[in-house]
Design a protein around this motif. Sequence first.
Motif, PDB file in Angstrom:
ATOM      1  N   TYR A  14      -4.787 -13.367  24.869  1.00 16.32           N
ATOM      2  CA  TYR A  14      -3.670 -14.283  25.078  1.00 16.32           C
ATOM      3  C   TYR A  14      -3.335 -14.986  23.770  1.00 16.32           C
ATOM      4  CZ  TYR A  14      -4.362 -14.030  30.183  1.00 16.32           C
ATOM      5  OH  TYR A  14      -4.475 -13.621  31.485  1.00 16.32           O
ATOM      6  N   ARG A  31      -6.241 -19.815  27.871  1.00 16.50           N
ATOM      7  CA  ARG A  31      -6.003 -19.027  29.079  1.00 16.50           C
ATOM      8  C   ARG A  31      -7.173 -18.087  29.354  1.00 16.50           C
ATOM      9  NH1 ARG A  31      -0.174 -16.537  29.875  1.00 16.50           N
ATOM     10  NH2 ARG A  31      -1.136 -16.284  31.935  1.00 16.50           N
ATOM     11  N   HIS A  68      -8.519 -14.592  31.647  1.00 12.70           N
ATOM     12  CA  HIS A  68      -8.124 -13.390  32.374  1.00 12.70           C
ATOM     13  C   HIS A  68      -8.678 -13.484  33.789  1.00 12.70           C
ATOM     14  CE1 HIS A  68      -7.687  -8.808  32.556  1.00 12.70           C
ATOM     15  NE2 HIS A  68      -6.501  -9.287  32.255  1.00 12.70           N
ATOM     16  N   ASP A 108      -0.392 -10.967  27.164  1.00 14.58           N
ATOM     17  CA  ASP A 108       0.914 -11.618  27.304  1.00 14.58           C
ATOM     18  C   ASP A 108       1.969 -11.110  26.322  1.00 14.58           C
ATOM     19  OD1 ASP A 108      -0.010 -12.742  24.952  1.00 14.58           O
ATOM     20  OD2 ASP A 108      -0.185 -14.774  25.723  1.00 14.58           O
ATOM     21  N   SER A 118      -0.915 -13.490  20.064  1.00 11.55           N
ATOM     22  CA  SER A 118      -2.035 -12.659  20.521  1.00 11.55           C
ATOM     23  C   SER A 118      -2.299 -11.522  19.537  1.00 11.55           C
ATOM     24  CB  SER A 118      -1.749 -12.100  21.916  1.00 11.55           C
ATOM     25  OG  SER A 118      -0.673 -11.181  21.911  1.00 11.55           O
TER      26      SER A 118
END
Length: 284
Positions: free
Chosen positions: A12, A17, A19, A54, A59
């Motif tokens: 990400y 964030r 997974h 994303d 990323s």
Amino acid sequence: MRILHLTDTHLYGDPARRHYDRIDPTAALRGLLTRLEGLTGIDAVVHTGDASEDGTAESYRLLHEILDPFAAALGAPLVVAMGNHDVPAAYAETIAPGDRGTADQDRVVPLPGGGRVVVLDSSVPGAGYGHLEPEQLEWLRGVLADPAPGGTVLAVHHPPLVGATTLLRGLDLDGLDEFAAVLTGSDVRIVLSGHYHHAMTGEIAGIPVHVAPGITNVVDPVTAASSEQALALSGASIVELGDGAPRVFSSVLPSAGDTLADVHAPVYRFSPEQVAQIVQAAGR
């Protein structure tokens, strides 16, 4: 030729964030690379897609921030293919465009000793399955018409195989007959793929295919039946090409990014109904 085969990091742009609300993909990648310290004799580091979850520029910068120095320490080029979660245009703008002068990430990467890695972008915007356009196959045909002295390794995210589970079969690469026709009689020694998140072997046009286990999680294809589940594991493969058939070794280890630190609790388990919904939304 000795290759480190990595796949499915699902990074990400936002490091906070997780997974499936559980796996820290950056920690999973860094942890796996720490366990790979001490490798020698590597001629290429090949990442076969779903580098990002994303598709953000951040990323892809993170991916190269981590993998560029790792590959450089091995004295090996880094090769990255695009997967169904990737955004090739974002990768092209952030890192490098493809060889065909488009956002598609098709490219040829020469290796020491006269070998090469040919990368094909099998991603389809908004879909989970894989596809190769006729122009890509013609480009590949032209590349393979001039064999490399050390042979060719082909990297494509979606394996040119039939998936082991109901979900993966719905998200497979299409057009296998057309792909096989281009590969027949070529100098391709092996096809390296990801996507399945578990180790698998097969062949296309008589050429071995190896699928490496995922880094963000590893799918359980044996006990899944018509459901689908993944475990908090990370894997990698070593591929050795010399005389005779390729030698492939894979390791699967507890994920360094598992916030639960529980290898027995599935990261996800999809019911048959959920599998059908996923295939309908992301399949053909």
